[in-house]
Design a protein around this motif. Sequence first.
Motif, PDB file in Angstrom:
ATOM      1  N   GLY A 138       0.815  -1.217   0.000  1.00 48.42           N
ATOM      2  CA  GLY A 138       0.000   0.000   0.000  1.00 48.42           C
ATOM      3  C   GLY A 138       0.840   1.254   0.000  1.00 48.42           C
ATOM      4  O   GLY A 138       0.424   2.289  -0.497  1.00 48.42           O
ATOM      5  N   GLN A 139       2.028   1.164   0.580  1.00 44.06           N
ATOM      6  CA  GLN A 139       2.821   2.370   0.753  1.00 44.06           C
ATOM      7  C   GLN A 139       3.816   2.606  -0.356  1.00 44.06           C
ATOM      8  O   GLN A 139       4.112   3.744  -0.699  1.00 44.06           O
ATOM      9  CB  GLN A 139       3.571   2.272   2.086  1.00 44.06           C
ATOM     10  CG  GLN A 139       3.219   3.404   2.999  1.00 44.06           C
ATOM     11  CD  GLN A 139       4.305   3.625   4.005  1.00 44.06           C
ATOM     12  OE1 GLN A 139       5.034   2.710   4.351  1.00 44.06           O
ATOM     13  NE2 GLN A 139       4.425   4.840   4.476  1.00 44.06           N
ATOM     14  N   SER A 140       4.335   1.514  -0.889  1.00 44.78           N
ATOM     15  CA  SER A 140       5.399   1.677  -1.865  1.00 44.78           C
ATOM     16  C   SER A 140       4.898   1.345  -3.265  1.00 44.78           C
ATOM     17  O   SER A 140       4.387   0.254  -3.515  1.00 44.78           O
ATOM     18  CB  SER A 140       6.567   0.768  -1.485  1.00 44.78           C
ATOM     19  OG  SER A 140       7.278   0.405  -2.642  1.00 44.78           O
ATOM     20  N   GLU A 141       5.039   2.297  -4.129  1.00 45.10           N
ATOM     21  CA  GLU A 141       4.635   2.120  -5.516  1.00 45.10           C
ATOM     22  C   GLU A 141       5.387   0.944  -6.143  1.00 45.10           C
ATOM     23  O   GLU A 141       4.812   0.130  -6.855  1.00 45.10           O
ATOM     24  CB  GLU A 141       4.935   3.423  -6.270  1.00 45.10           C
ATOM     25  CG  GLU A 141       4.480   3.464  -7.699  1.00 45.10           C
ATOM     26  CD  GLU A 141       2.972   3.444  -7.860  1.00 45.10           C
ATOM     27  OE1 GLU A 141       2.275   3.938  -6.946  1.00 45.10           O
ATOM     28  OE2 GLU A 141       2.499   2.919  -8.886  1.00 45.10           O
ATOM     29  N   TRP A 142       6.681   0.852  -5.816  1.00 43.96           N
ATOM     30  CA  TRP A 142       7.493  -0.199  -6.444  1.00 43.96           C
ATOM     31  C   TRP A 142       7.156  -1.565  -5.889  1.00 43.96           C
ATOM     32  O   TRP A 142       7.121  -2.552  -6.641  1.00 43.96           O
ATOM     33  CB  TRP A 142       8.980   0.095  -6.273  1.00 43.96           C
ATOM     34  CG  TRP A 142       9.406   1.186  -7.194  1.00 43.96           C
ATOM     35  CD1 TRP A 142       9.674   2.477  -6.881  1.00 43.96           C
ATOM     36  CD2 TRP A 142       9.555   1.085  -8.623  1.00 43.96           C
ATOM     37  NE1 TRP A 142       9.980   3.196  -8.011  1.00 43.96           N
ATOM     38  CE2 TRP A 142       9.928   2.361  -9.096  1.00 43.96           C
ATOM     39  CE3 TRP A 142       9.406   0.033  -9.534  1.00 43.96           C
ATOM     40  CZ2 TRP A 142      10.151   2.621 -10.444  1.00 43.96           C
ATOM     41  CZ3 TRP A 142       9.632   0.302 -10.884  1.00 43.96           C
ATOM     42  CH2 TRP A 142      10.004   1.583 -11.328  1.00 43.96           C
ATOM     43  N   ALA A 143       6.886  -1.633  -4.588  1.00 44.65           N
ATOM     44  CA  ALA A 143       6.499  -2.914  -3.997  1.00 44.65           C
ATOM     45  C   ALA A 143       5.194  -3.375  -4.629  1.00 44.65           C
ATOM     46  O   ALA A 143       5.006  -4.559  -4.912  1.00 44.65           O
ATOM     47  CB  ALA A 143       6.339  -2.775  -2.490  1.00 44.65           C
ATOM     48  N   MET A 144       4.303  -2.411  -4.900  1.00 41.04           N
ATOM     49  CA  MET A 144       3.035  -2.786  -5.495  1.00 41.04           C
ATOM     50  C   MET A 144       3.255  -3.340  -6.898  1.00 41.04           C
ATOM     51  O   MET A 144       2.719  -4.373  -7.258  1.00 41.04           O
ATOM     52  CB  MET A 144       2.079  -1.608  -5.543  1.00 41.04           C
ATOM     53  CG  MET A 144       0.681  -2.054  -5.917  1.00 41.04           C
ATOM     54  SD  MET A 144      -0.418  -0.713  -6.261  1.00 41.04           S
ATOM     55  CE  MET A 144       0.095  -0.285  -7.897  1.00 41.04           C
ATOM     56  N   ARG A 145       4.069  -2.609  -7.672  1.00 46.69           N
ATOM     57  CA  ARG A 145       4.299  -3.080  -9.042  1.00 46.69           C
ATOM     58  C   ARG A 145       4.961  -4.444  -9.053  1.00 46.69           C
ATOM     59  O   ARG A 145       4.684  -5.272  -9.914  1.00 46.69           O
ATOM     60  CB  ARG A 145       5.177  -2.078  -9.785  1.00 46.69           C
ATOM     61  CG  ARG A 145       4.422  -0.832 -10.161  1.00 46.69           C
ATOM     62  CD  ARG A 145       5.240   0.033 -11.065  1.00 46.69           C
ATOM     63  NE  ARG A 145       4.820   1.419 -10.955  1.00 46.69           N
ATOM     64  CZ  ARG A 145       5.460   2.430 -11.507  1.00 46.69           C
ATOM     65  NH1 ARG A 145       6.566   2.213 -12.202  1.00 46.69           N
ATOM     66  NH2 ARG A 145       5.015   3.652 -11.384  1.00 46.69           N
ATOM     67  N   GLY A 146       5.832  -4.664  -8.086  1.00 48.58           N
ATOM     68  CA  GLY A 146       6.563  -5.927  -8.064  1.00 48.58           C
ATOM     69  C   GLY A 146       5.734  -7.079  -7.537  1.00 48.58           C
ATOM     70  O   GLY A 146       5.819  -8.196  -8.042  1.00 48.58           O
TER      71      GLY A 146
END
Lengths: 297, 265
Positions: free
Chosen positions: A129-137
């Motif tokens: 929810g917080q990190s754009e990159w974690a979400m994409r990954g």
Amino acid sequence: MTASPVRINSKAQSQTQAKVLTLVTPKMSVAPRPFLQWLYAVAGHIVPPLVTLVFLLVLWEVICSSPTASVPPPSRVVSETWELIAHPFYVGQGVDQGLFWHVLASLKRVALGYCLAAIAGIALGTLVGQSEWAMRGLDPIFQVLRTVPPLAWLPLSLAAFKDGNPSAIFVIFITAIWPIIINTAVGIRNIPQDYQNVARVLRLNQFEYFTKIMVPAAAPYIFTGLRIGIGLSWLAIVAAEMLIGGVGIGFFIWDAWNSSRISDIILALIYVGVVGYLLDRTIAFVANTVTRNTASA
Amino acid sequence: MSKPYLSLEQIDMVFSRGGTSTQVLSQVSLTVEKGEFISIIGHSGCGKSTLLNIVAGLTEATRGVVFLEGNVVDAPGPDRAVVFQNHSLLPWLTVYENVKLAVDKVFSVTKSKAERHEWTMRNLELVQMIHAKDKRPSEVSGGMKQRVGIARALAMEPKVLLLDEPFGALDALTRAHLQDQVMQIHAELANTVLMITHDVDEAVLLSDRIVMMTNGPSAKIGEILDVRLVRPRRRIELASDATYIRCRSAVLKFLYERHRLVEAA
């Protein structure tokens, strides 16, 4: 002659009207007795489901009353399972236990798997929810994995853990975690910009932001995930236990089927339903208590 | 010449989305003295809220700098407390806790626990919200929420108080009441205030100077009007005051004659 009755009549009418008014007004102003009102409210909630239940039982009794029916009627279910109903705490050899112990064994597995799922799910959800990159990954992987049916994980986990109990717990974990992750992530992504601005103006650090803004703001979403998760856990445990054996309500049902004790199966289903309902209500209650004050102003 | 207290220098703001970019603000320069009450007025979409966010540090200007007491503003901070249009109180905290959160954060080192409590109460008193201090934001009216928002901002002891259309969502009577309160607080604390508004009367009543923005895109400062009215100001007396009427009509003329909002087709 003709005029007087009319006059009397109208007079009587106005008198009656005045009388009615004086009688009605105090009646309305008197507070209704609270106990009666409470009783009425309770009856209003209890009577309709009771009527439905009685109707369904009677219907079932009628349909299955013939001696050749493959499913026993409720009367026969009760008489055949009376031993189980009367002695839920019976302790015997091996899997020969009272129903309470079967349910407890299942609940223990669910509790462990579900708690692990809650911890990991909220942590991963926060990350996504917080990190754009974690979400994409991570999001595409989550989206694929969450569609895998719970039982499909069982052979793999049996291969990995080489034991029934941890495998069942793993199945619970992997079933419950997806809604928790996804709802937590949505909750955190939906924190209103206003709250974020407040945090920025106050220069809250990461930890303060997490405890003072993020957790309370996302709590309603997180609890939605937790509630879906507990329901799915209970769905999965019964199926998983049918395959792994041992003490547990799932295996009890499978065992009853193998010994053609249909009445036992029906009784176990009622147990499963009631316990599942109670689990859901428990989480809902906790959610209501915790998030009572987070509804937006 | 001494350095200005707050100064905005050649602020440009360009929003880019995809391949298109829109210039919202162009060459906005403004200096504010300590203790001044400045209103920024303009039609909606003229970028006045963007300007306030730039001063707050919530938005970064494309070009140009904001100086506060000689220091460059490049991040939000409690020295530029914002009162948001929709109050932005945290719904899970009580009125008291909302203000206390700010007080605890800003004065974590400089004030003791008892002093922080004292200071929270002092600011709630300033906006007359002591009676509802243990209520949640959802349990108090819109005007009260906004007062708590003001108390929270004041409690940070900001160098500049930024008000983003603080009374826009309130009914006219509540608004008048709050305007009086803000005037009184300003008289008492002599804080520097930058207020966004679209209400002409509000701007004339409260401000020392009114900054009038032209329409966007590429909005700039069209005109700055000095409001030479003695304080304390009383709205009833002002209604027939010549200076007030002159200022009011000057702003109205600017907004509705020279820079009329052209309806988008």
